[in-house]
Write an enzyme that holds these catalytic residues in place. Structure first.
Site, PDB file in Angstrom:
ATOM      1  CG  ASP A 116      -7.271  -3.408  -0.107  1.00  0.00           C
ATOM      2  OD1 ASP A 116      -7.183  -3.780   1.078  1.00  0.00           O
ATOM      3  OD2 ASP A 116      -6.466  -2.616  -0.649  1.00  0.00           O
TER       4      ASP A 116
ATOM      5  CG  ASP B 272      -2.006  -1.032   1.126  1.00  0.00           C
ATOM      6  OD1 ASP B 272      -2.770  -0.960   0.149  1.00  0.00           O
ATOM      7  OD2 ASP B 272      -2.105  -1.920   2.000  1.00  0.00           O
TER       8      ASP B 272
HETATM    9  C1  DX5 Z   1      -6.356   0.380   3.034  1.00  0.00           C
HETATM   10  C2  DX5 Z   1      -5.394  -0.514   2.296  1.00  0.00           C
HETATM   11  C3  DX5 Z   1      -5.526  -1.938   2.617  1.00  0.00           C
HETATM   12  C4  DX5 Z   1      -5.289  -2.302   4.074  1.00  0.00           C
HETATM   13  C5  DX5 Z   1      -6.191  -3.454   4.375  1.00  0.00           C
HETATM   14  O1  DX5 Z   1      -6.368   1.631   2.470  1.00  0.00           O
HETATM   15  O2  DX5 Z   1      -5.578  -0.380   0.897  1.00  0.00           O
HETATM   16  O3  DX5 Z   1      -4.745  -2.753   1.772  1.00  0.00           O
HETATM   17  O4  DX5 Z   1      -3.975  -2.651   4.365  1.00  0.00           O
HETATM   18  O5  DX5 Z   1      -6.134  -3.721   5.730  1.00  0.00           O
HETATM   19  P1  DX5 Z   1      -7.215  -4.631   6.482  1.00  0.00           P
HETATM   20  O6  DX5 Z   1      -7.247  -5.947   5.772  1.00  0.00           O
HETATM   21  O7  DX5 Z   1      -6.688  -4.689   7.853  1.00  0.00           O
HETATM   22  O8  DX5 Z   1      -8.536  -3.904   6.360  1.00  0.00           O
HETATM   23 ZN    ZN Z   2      -4.519  -1.862  -0.442  1.00  0.00          ZN
END
Ligand code: DX5
Ligand code: ZN
Length: 221
Positions: free
Chosen positions: A182, A36
């Site tokens: 995601d 990310d």
């Molecule tokens: C949020 C990111 C995600 C995040 C997901 O903006 O794009 O990839 O890391 O995290 P979880 O799975 O904990 O919601």
């Molecule tokens: Zn992401």
């Protein structure tokens, strides 16, 4: 049944032990590594950039799934491709601000730019963006990322409405388009998404905060 690509988000890893935490998911069945990238403008948070992607490339054989949450993505595509990204996903909202013909040209050009480096191209939409905006690009894309939380932070709650976008996109897309989700993905919410037709799941907290990484990854399939 088609393959489900599991892409653990290293946003939930320990950045002081990144190599260890990447190996941990690589050795326990992950398909890709989700990275990310946030710029403090497109989203309120700042995370990691090009040098880190370059270093990650040295320690894993898994494809690097780079999620750009940045403004002006076109300026950085070449650098991320050279750093070793295998998939580059950018945000529709970061480019399409005037919803004009010009925006549409820009999106098409960025997709071409990504592919010119032999990298797979992905386009993402935030929870409030309608899936229809993606339709003109589906035949050119390798992947669509449907955000199921507002981008910016890990550990947020899954927004179930967003999963309804998946069948709409799927019915307008070529057979081989990868549909990724995601945000707030776990064994229960991941199932909602795969039943709706998603075939790639990103998960940060669910995988990294689990006591049994293999079990967590397996439970997403
Ligand atoms: C949020 C990111 C995600 C995040 C997901 O903006 O794009 O990839 O890391 O995290 P979880 O799975 O904990 O919601
Ligand atoms: Zn992401």
């Amino acid at each position: 049944m088609s393959k489900i690509y599991i892409s653990p988000s290293i946003l939930s890893a320990d950045f002081a032990n990144l190599e260890r935490d990447i190996k941990l998911v690589e050795n326990n069945g992950a398909d890709w590594i989700h990275i990310d990238v946030m710029d403090g403008h497109f989203v309120p948070n700042i995370t990691i950039g090009i040098p880190v992607v370059k270093s990650i490339k040295q320690v894993t054989k898994l494809p690097l799934d780079v999620h750009l949450m940045i403004e002006n993505p076109e300026k950085y595509i070449e650098d991320f491709a050279n750093a070793g990204a295998d998939i580059i996903t950018f945000h529709y909202e970061a480019v399409a601000q005037s919803h004009s013909e010009l925006d549409s040209e820009s999106i098409k050009n960025i997709i071409k730019q990504i592919k010119s480096f032999g990298v797979k191209a992905g386009l993402s939409i935030k929870p409030k963006t309608s899936p229809e905006v993606l339709y003109p690009y589906l035949k050119d894309l390798d992947l669509v990322l449907v955000m199921t939380v507002e981008p910016g932070f890990g550990g947020q709650k899954f927004m179930e409405d967003c999963a309804e976008k998946i069948p709409q996109i799927k019915s307008n897309a070529p057979e081989n388009l990868i549909i990724q989700v995601d945000g707030g993905i776990n064994d229960v919410t991941g199932k909602i998404c795969t039943l709706n037709g998603a075939n790639s799941l990103v998960a940060g907290n669910y995988i990294y905060k689990s006591d049994d990484i293999k079990k967590a990854i397996d439970s997403l399939r």
